[in-house]
Design a protein around this motif. Structure first.
Motif, PDB file in Angstrom:
ATOM      1  N   ARG A 105      -5.947   8.553   3.418  1.00  0.00           N
ATOM      2  CA  ARG A 105      -4.689   7.805   3.498  1.00  0.00           C
ATOM      3  C   ARG A 105      -4.700   6.861   4.699  1.00  0.00           C
ATOM      4  N   SER A 106      -5.142   7.374   5.828  1.00  0.00           N
ATOM      5  CA  SER A 106      -5.225   6.555   7.037  1.00  0.00           C
ATOM      6  C   SER A 106      -6.142   5.354   6.829  1.00  0.00           C
ATOM      7  N   TRP A 164      -7.428  14.099   2.253  1.00  0.00           N
ATOM      8  CA  TRP A 164      -6.299  13.180   2.124  1.00  0.00           C
ATOM      9  C   TRP A 164      -5.847  12.538   3.432  1.00  0.00           C
ATOM     10  N   LEU A 223      -4.425   2.775   4.472  1.00  0.00           N
ATOM     11  CA  LEU A 223      -3.352   2.037   5.148  1.00  0.00           C
ATOM     12  C   LEU A 223      -3.886   1.048   6.171  1.00  0.00           C
ATOM     13  N   LEU A 278       0.557   4.474  -2.456  1.00  0.00           N
ATOM     14  CA  LEU A 278       0.357   5.819  -1.933  1.00  0.00           C
ATOM     15  C   LEU A 278       1.574   6.722  -2.107  1.00  0.00           C
ATOM     16  N   ASN A 279       2.549   6.268  -2.871  1.00  0.00           N
ATOM     17  CA  ASN A 279       3.710   7.078  -3.206  1.00  0.00           C
ATOM     18  C   ASN A 279       3.257   8.323  -3.963  1.00  0.00           C
ATOM     19  N   GLN A 280       3.834   9.461  -3.623  1.00  0.00           N
ATOM     20  CA  GLN A 280       3.403  10.742  -4.190  1.00  0.00           C
ATOM     21  C   GLN A 280       3.450  10.751  -5.723  1.00  0.00           C
ATOM     22  N   ASN A 332       3.224   8.199  -7.803  1.00  0.00           N
ATOM     23  CA  ASN A 332       2.167   7.326  -8.301  1.00  0.00           C
ATOM     24  C   ASN A 332       0.815   8.033  -8.218  1.00  0.00           C
ATOM     25  N   MET A 357       0.833  -1.194   0.000  1.00  0.00           N
ATOM     26  CA  MET A 357       0.000   0.000   0.000  1.00  0.00           C
ATOM     27  C   MET A 357       0.873   1.252   0.000  1.00  0.00           C
ATOM     28  N   GLU A 358       2.029   1.170   0.661  1.00  0.00           N
ATOM     29  CA  GLU A 358       2.941   2.322   0.673  1.00  0.00           C
ATOM     30  C   GLU A 358       3.370   2.690  -0.750  1.00  0.00           C
ATOM     31  N   VAL A 359       3.607   1.699  -1.593  1.00  0.00           N
ATOM     32  CA  VAL A 359       4.000   1.964  -2.978  1.00  0.00           C
ATOM     33  C   VAL A 359       2.844   2.620  -3.725  1.00  0.00           C
TER      34      VAL A 359
END
Length: 109
Positions: free
Chosen positions: A46-47, A42, A50, A5-7, A9, A1-3
């Motif tokens: 985002r929370s 956001w 994740l 949510l990469n800016q 991307n 998920m971090e990938v």
């Protein structure tokens, strides 16, 4: 998920959603309103992503006339859901088929 949510991307996903345009979903938010909506929502979005708590909105159904008569149903997700779907698709597609070109065509075997 971090990938996902990469800016970078997310910037690319937003760019693609804006380029595709499209009608608002059940929430009534248009593509042009998405950047401002993202700025406001956001941190919570985002929370939720994740933590695995994000729930897509219902899909708006519209009837589209067919050229030969009759209609077909079309489902229109919210722009926020389209944005998230695009971000996920970009990461998964690069992992599943990094050599696939948009101009590639494969015939069924």
């Amino acid at each position: 998920m971090e990938v996902i949510l990469n800016q970078e991307n997310l910037k690319q996903a937003l760019k693609r959603v804006k380029a595709n345009k499209g009608a608002p979903g059940v929430d009534g938010i248009s593509v042009s309103e998405l950047p401002d909506h993202l700025k406001r929502q956001w941190p919570e979005l985002r929370s939720n992503l994740l933590a695995g708590r994000y729930k897509p909105q219902p899909v708006r159904r519209v009837d589209i006339p067919k050229p030969g008569g009759g209609t077909r149903q079309l489902g229109i997700p919210t722009v926020m859901d389209r944005f998230i779907q695009q971000a996920v698709m970009q990461v998964l597609q690069s992992q599943w088929d990094p050599t696939f070109s948009e101009s590639s065509y494969s015939q069924p075997t």
